[in-house]
Motif scaffolding. Structure first.
Motif: not given
Length: 575
Positions: A65-70, A153-154, A159-160, A189-193
């Motif tokens: 999962t790609e975080n906001a920073e990445a 998957w997307l 999610p970002h 969960r991934r979208v809320r994060r």
């Protein structure tokens, strides 16, 4: 709330269709998906396209999962265009929706925007709320097709990218509220994060629903967000006219929004972004594959790369595109070409039929799935899908009546368009395609079952339904924001012989593959899998702006595309 909305058109059930046993209504389903366990089914792997990361929805790290920073480090959340310029570029590249209908994205955006402006400019609201004319945008991630995994998957992996596209859609339409609609708890969960990592400029809510084939239909989406059951409603009005809370509403597939975000960041790459698509390949007992390919790749090349080099045909577009035989495998993966041949790309799910699968049995499985997923609020759909399913089950088992093929022909011609959603159309289309492209097998089954169907499980066996379902690829949890780009991301390298090379339209694109030890293994069935390259698009290219993505675009706003599109042009279903 929409609980008072009419349920379905009040057409009487077809008198020639048999009655069906009572099934529980979908409103009683639990709030979590009811998809079967994946232990008995082939796993799903991801194949990397050798495309530049800025134009690829798969991205550089599809197993993490790609975080906001990445995401921001890769150019996300930094648009190179204004909303009007973005609409111009979407018009120019012809981006189509990826939810199944394939409708032009720019037309839907513009229609919702115009309805919002028209309502605000009328000066009369009646009893409607003060903000009832302000558009709403919805990211539709409810993936009802059993053979598709791209949307779940997307939302789990990028999610970002979806949220970025939702923000751009809001800017174009003038929306002040957004929703992410889904049924996958892990994706939620991934979208809320992701929302907690980077707060968007407008309120965005996550709305969960029970997994169902009809739950992603656009009026079902609106009805569920407004507090009702995720069931289709009668049309008109359609969501672009009156959707969530009575406001003009854009319901857009999550892959559509992802590609809108990519075009906003790199308008110079709008053509390869718009002319590539995520596909889920399954069948043949080999590993399922999620990959990204350019339009124009022959279906036969996709089959060989998947590991089913000589299929007898395919089940196209999830369950909506019907069956095709081996002759159709030379068709290019392109919406227009497929539609002209009587099939459809749909959600991009393709199940190849190998020599150990009878097309009659495959059609029976597919329609049986649809019959079980009926919302049971539209009489002709309840009777029609059950009748087609029953006839196909009898055909597969060799117990069909002499007039079974004739009745299937009649239903295939007469039932499409009579339901409140596309489920009945899909069932009728499957029956019609079976009769059209596999007539010899149908005739043979009137005399008795083929050896494959004789050895198969009986029609009521749950395995007959679950074998159509493809599991979502495993996606690792994201690294905490602030820890830098994800360290476990695989390093770009040349594609290995075990994975198909999926080329985009730019020859200078760097090749990316999952060949590093840190990435989960990506298995392939054929070591000499062909390159999945598309021919040059036949449509004339529209010149891209000369401004690079990292600089401010020119101040002159391109003239908007022709406003000739009408409200009625927006189709039913998902986008």
């Amino acid at each position: 709330m929409t609980s008072s909305l009419p349920s379905t058109p009040s057409r009487p059930p077809t008198s020639s269709l048999p009655s069906t046993p009572s099934r529980p209504p979908t409103t009683s389903r639990p709030s979590t998906p009811s998809r079967p366990p994946t232990t008995s089914r082939p796993s799903t792997t991801i194949r990397y396209p050798p495309a530049p990361a800025p134009s690829s929805v798969l991205g550089a790290t599809p197993y993490v999962t790609e975080n906001a920073e990445a995401y921001e480090a890769g150019g996300g959340y930094a648009a190179a265009v204004t909303p009007d310029e973005l609409l111009y570029h979407l018009d120019a590249c012809g981006l189509r929706g990826r939810g199944g209908a394939g409708f032009p994205a720019a037309v839907k955006l513009r229609t919702v925007r115009e309805h919002g402006r028209r309502g605000r400019g009328s000066g009369t609201r009646g009893e409607r709320a003060a903000d009832a004319d302000t558009p709403v945008v919805v990211a539709n991630g409810e993936e009802g097709e059993p053979g598709s995994v791209k949307d779940r998957w997307l939302l789990r992996a990028r999610p970002h990218l979806v949220l970025d596209g939702l923000v751009h859609a809001a800017a174009v339409t003038g929306a002040r509220h957004g929703y992410v609609y889904l049924s996958d708890p892990e994706a939620a969960r991934r979208v809320r994060r992701a929302l907690a990592e980077r707060v968007p400029p407008l309120p965005v809510e996550v709305v969960e629903t029970a997994a169902a084939y009809v739950a992603g239909e656009e009026t079902a989406v609106v009805r569920r967000i407004d507090g009702g059951p995720a069931l289709p409603t009668a049309k008109p009005p359609r969501p672009f006219e009156r959707g969530v809370g009575g406001a003009p509403t854009l319901v857009a597939n999550v892959e559509t929004l992802a590609r809108i975000a990519l075009v906003a960041a790199r308008p110079d790459l709008r053509e390869p972004i718009a002319r590539s698509t995520l596909v889920t390949l399954s069948g043949g007992g080999v590993a399922n594959v999620l990959t990204e390919v350019p339009y124009g790749v022959p279906l036969r090349t996709l089959a060989a790369a998947h590991g089913t080099p000589a299929p007898a045909g395919a089940l196209m577009g999830g369950l909506f595109g019907g069956l095709v035989d081996a002759r159709a495998l030379d068709l290019p993966l392109e919406p227009g070409a497929l539609a002209a041949a009587g099939t459809a790309l749909g959600c991009g799910a393709i199940r190849f039929l190998t020599a150990d699968v009878c097309p009659v049995g495959a059609a029976a499985d597919a329609v049986g799935h649809l019959a079980a997923e009926s919302a049971r609020q539209c009489g002709v759909c309840v009777s029609g899908t059950a009748a087609i399913s029953d006839a196909l089950d009898h055909l597969a088992s060799g117990s069909a009546e002499p007039d079974t093929a004739e009745r299937l022909h009649r239903w295939a011609r007469g039932l499409p368009g009579r339901g409140a959603c596309g489920l009945l159309d899909a069932a009728a289309g499957l029956a019609g395609s079976l009769l059209r492209v596999f007539p010899a097998q149908v005739r043979a089954h009137l005399d008795g079952p083929c050896p494959l169907c004789r050895a198969d499980a009986p029609a009521g066996d749950p395995h007959r339904r679950t074998r159509l379902t493809v599991p979502v690829p495993t996606v690792s949890a994201p690294a905490p924001t602030g820890s830098g780009p994800t360290p476990s991301a695989p390093t770009p390298s040349a594609p290995t012989s075990s994975a198909p090379a999926v080329s985009a339209s730019t020859s200078s694109a760097p090749a990316v593959s999952a060949s590093t030890p840190s990435a989960p293994a990506v298995s392939a069935s054929t070591p000499s899998a062909p390159a999945l390259s598309a021919p040059t698009p036949s449509a004339p290219a529209v010149s891209a702006p000369s401004t690079p993505a990292s600089t401010t675009p020119a101040s002159t706003t391109p003239a908007p595309a022709s406003p000739a599109e009408t409200m009625a042009a927006v189709p039913e279903g998902t986008s």
